[in-house]
Write an enzyme that holds these catalytic residues in place. Structure first.
Site, short mmCIF file in Angstrom:
data_model
loop_
_atom_site.label_atom_id
_atom_site.label_comp_id
_atom_site.label_asym_id
_atom_site.label_seq_id
_atom_site.Cartn_x
_atom_site.Cartn_y
_atom_site.Cartn_z
N GLU A 1 1.95 -0.06 -4.79
CA GLU A 1 0.93 0.67 -5.27
C GLU A 1 1.50 2.10 -5.44
O GLU A 1 2.13 2.42 -4.49
CB GLU A 1 -0.18 0.90 -4.25
CG GLU A 1 -1.33 1.94 -4.60
CD GLU A 1 -2.24 2.14 -3.62
OE1 GLU A 1 -1.71 2.27 -2.51
OE2 GLU A 1 -3.32 2.73 -3.93
N ASP B 1 0.98 -1.14 -0.06
CA ASP B 1 0.04 -0.15 -0.03
C ASP B 1 0.84 1.30 -0.09
O ASP B 1 1.80 1.33 0.76
CB ASP B 1 -0.81 0.12 1.36
CG ASP B 1 -1.84 1.12 1.33
OD1 ASP B 1 -2.81 0.96 0.27
OD2 ASP B 1 -1.99 1.77 2.30
O1 TEU Z 1 -4.91 4.13 -1.52
C1 TEU Z 1 -3.85 4.97 -1.85
C2 TEU Z 1 -4.26 6.16 -2.92
O2 TEU Z 1 -3.99 6.08 -3.90
C3 TEU Z 1 -5.06 7.27 -2.59
O3 TEU Z 1 -5.15 8.37 -3.31
C4 TEU Z 1 -6.45 6.40 -2.67
O4 TEU Z 1 -6.80 6.41 -3.89
C5 TEU Z 1 -7.78 7.28 -2.05
O5 TEU Z 1 -8.80 6.35 -2.27
C6 TEU Z 1 -7.93 8.45 -2.40
O6 TEU Z 1 -9.04 9.02 -2.02
C7 TEU Z 1 -4.41 3.07 -0.89
C8 TEU Z 1 -5.63 2.25 -0.50
O7 TEU Z 1 -5.77 1.26 -2.02
C9 TEU Z 1 -6.84 2.74 -0.06
O8 TEU Z 1 -7.95 1.88 -0.09
C10 TEU Z 1 -6.53 3.14 1.38
O9 TEU Z 1 -7.66 4.00 1.64
C11 TEU Z 1 -5.40 4.23 1.20
O10 TEU Z 1 -4.12 3.59 0.50
C12 TEU Z 1 -4.70 4.27 2.73
O11 TEU Z 1 -4.08 3.11 3.24
#
Ligand code: TEU
Length: 520
Positions: free
Chosen positions: A261, A199
């Site tokens: 990610e 993440d």
């Molecule tokens: O998402 C990280 C991220 O890219 C954020 O910008 C995300 O898109 C968020 O939805 C913005 O509105 C990761 C996870 O995939 C996400 O589900 C988590 O909420 C976040 O990290 C925090 O751990």
């Protein structure tokens, strides 16, 4: 060349909360996931990535981890995890867990110790005094709206959180933090996990001087988070050192992987393969998912730029969706979603399918009273809500689509359930199965070169070749028919038909939203 499983295979993301509930509480769980893994084998994917299943207060649905080495009772027990791992192995599926190292839950014992300056953890998080004139230390902002600093009255300092105040960021410059987190990786590797989706890996390191982020000159005045350029809170040079330490934790465990990610432009994204390939094996390529202009020209440009940017030996990957972004069938429309599927599954590199894509699932409208996602609740009406893409998987035509016997945690949409598609050769899921089987049957598609990427009007063309075997892919991204010249061969996949037929040397007329794969 002999490909690793994560190169030749296809990854499938399961959002466990919404995949299958086994105990009627309306939320998916591990026993339910176990019961449905057969679907993944039937579909023809090779690895399953589970979004977080660890103990969590669920303020961000598991991305706020309170214990990295256990299973949240909502999802089940460690025994259920072991059963899931064993079932996956029996079905020939690799198992990838979500690893959330950037931040913990504020309920994690580490944070509680840090705020009390106990157990040597005083600096495990990012604590700062107020600015000289009082108030937050700088202008850093939360992805979820508002400032990224919260005052802790116990410690009498601010702490940084890139997301919610319940998700304090760890201090990845601290060697003990890095050591503790690589121990977490080994804990799960010892229990048979084949890899991790990491993440927000590009956010791990923040500016050592805590400098203000500069203003965004192009800000349109809506979403506060976009009012600055996040140059001091993402993509810092030191991040590659800590990623190399994570990668080293996998050494000695055989062919295990890290998927990172990373939401960055292509030229920055590819740096996460790391120096000497010691980064992540798969820096998630979200550029199909983020493409605003779904046209043959834009797609050809993206494919060409991405392929050209890859360092030597780097393996590409492609994604159409995930649990954070609008579903592809809602972004490009149902008919084009079939073209997108053919694109995803014939491009060079590892595809990741987000659960429900194979059914053509669309974003589910969520009544205001049913909204759960803090990204929406804290930024209302700014297009940040993720509930619509996280609704339960529709298995059959019964009341709750076979997902639960209780009340689902989110409303279930009106997509055609699996039971209504399985036996229909013209369905979306049948198209996915045919394309997955084609990939599996032909090394030219799973490992071959990609060449001759072109856009002619609305038609995107490219070829996949290996050792004299050639496939031509022609995708009509437009709403009008278009003629294409293809070499003599056999159409082995068609978004609109399910039989094989001869591709004549003359031109083929592609109908709107039609794609074909020709074995030359
Ligand atoms: O998402 C990280 C991220 O890219 C954020 O910008 C995300 O898109 C968020 O939805 C913005 O509105 C990761 C996870 O995939 C996400 O589900 C988590 O909420 C976040 O990290 C925090 O751990």
């Amino acid at each position: 060349m002999a490909l690793s499983w994560w190169q030749g295979g296809v990854v499938y993301q399961v959002y466990p909360r919404s995949f299958q509930d086994s105990d009627g509480d309306g939320t998916g769980d591990l026993k339910g996931t176990i019961a449905r893994l057969e679907h993944l084998a039937w579909l023809g994917v090779d690895a399953v990535w589970l979004s977080p299943i660890y103990p969590s207060p669920m303020t961000d649905f598991g991305y706020d981890v309170a214990d990295y080495c256990d299973i949240d009772p909502l999802f089940g027990t460690m025994a259920d995890f072991t059963a899931l791992r064993n079932r996956a192995r029996t079905l020939g599926l690799k198992l990838i867990l979500d690893f959330v190292p950037n931040h913990t839950s504020e309920q994690h014992v580490w944070f509680q110790q840090s705020r009390r300056r106990e157990a040597g953890k005083a600096d495990w998080y990012l604590w700062r005094d107020p600015a000289p004139g009082g108030g937050p230390p700088n202008n850093w902002l939360s992805h979820f709206g508002g400032l990224a600093w919260t005052w802790d009255p116990l410690r009498e300092q601010y702490y940084y959180h890139a997301f919610l105040a319940t998700q304090p960021d760890l201090n990845w410059r601290h060697p003990d933090v890095r050591r503790a987190m690589t121990d977490v990786l080994r804990f799960w590797l010892d229990r048979g996990v084949d890899g991790f989706r990491v993440d927000v890996i590009w956010l791990l390191i923040k500016d050592a001087l805590f400098r203000d982020n500069p203003p965004n000159p192009d800000w349109d005045g809506t979403r506060l988070f976009e009012s600055v350029l996040h140059v001091h809170t993402e993509d810092q040079p030191e991040v590659h050192d800590v990623i190399a330490e994570m990668r080293a934790a996998l050494d000695g465990y055989g062919d295990r992987i890290l998927i990172g990610e990373i939401y960055l432009p292509v030229q920055r994204l590819v740096t996460y393969y790391g120096r000497d390939g010691r980064g992540v094996q798969l820096p998630f390529n979200f550029h199909l998912l983020q493409l605003q202009d779904w046209s043959a020209t834009a797609l050809a440009d993206l494919i060409t730029r991405y392929e050209a940017a890859l360092p030597g030996g780097a393996w590409p990957n492609w994604v159409l969706g995930n649990h954070d972004r609008r579903r592809v069938a809602s972004r490009v429309g149902g008919a084009q979603a079939r073209v997108a599927a053919m694109l995803l599954l014939t491009l060079r590199g590892t595809p990741t399918i987000y659960m429900g894509e194979e059914l053509g699932m669309r974003d589910t409208p969520i009544p205001a009273a049913d909204l759960r996602d803090p990204a929406e609740l804290r930024q209302p009406g700014q297009g940040q809500g993720r509930d619509p893409v996280r609704t339960p998987f529709p298995w059959d035509g019964t009341a709750q689509r076979g997902f639960t016997t209780g009340t689902p945690w989110l409303p279930i949409g009106d997509d055609t359930p699996l039971s209504g598609q399985r036996d229909d050769p013209g369905s979306v899921v049948s198209l996915y199965r045919r394309l997955l089987a084609l990939r599996r049957a032909h090394a030219a598609l799973s490992e071959g070169k990609i060449e001759s990427v072109t856009a002619t009007g609305p038609v995107l063309r490219y070829a996949r070749t290996l050792e004299g075997v050639r496939f031509e892919v022609a995708l009509n991204t437009g709403s009008a028919s278009a003629s294409v010249e293809v070499p003599p061969g056999t159409v082995v996949a068609d978004t609109h038909r399910y039989d094989h037929y001869d591709a004549w040397p003359a031109s083929i007329i592609l109908q709107p939203d039609q794609g074909i794969v020709v074995r030359c």
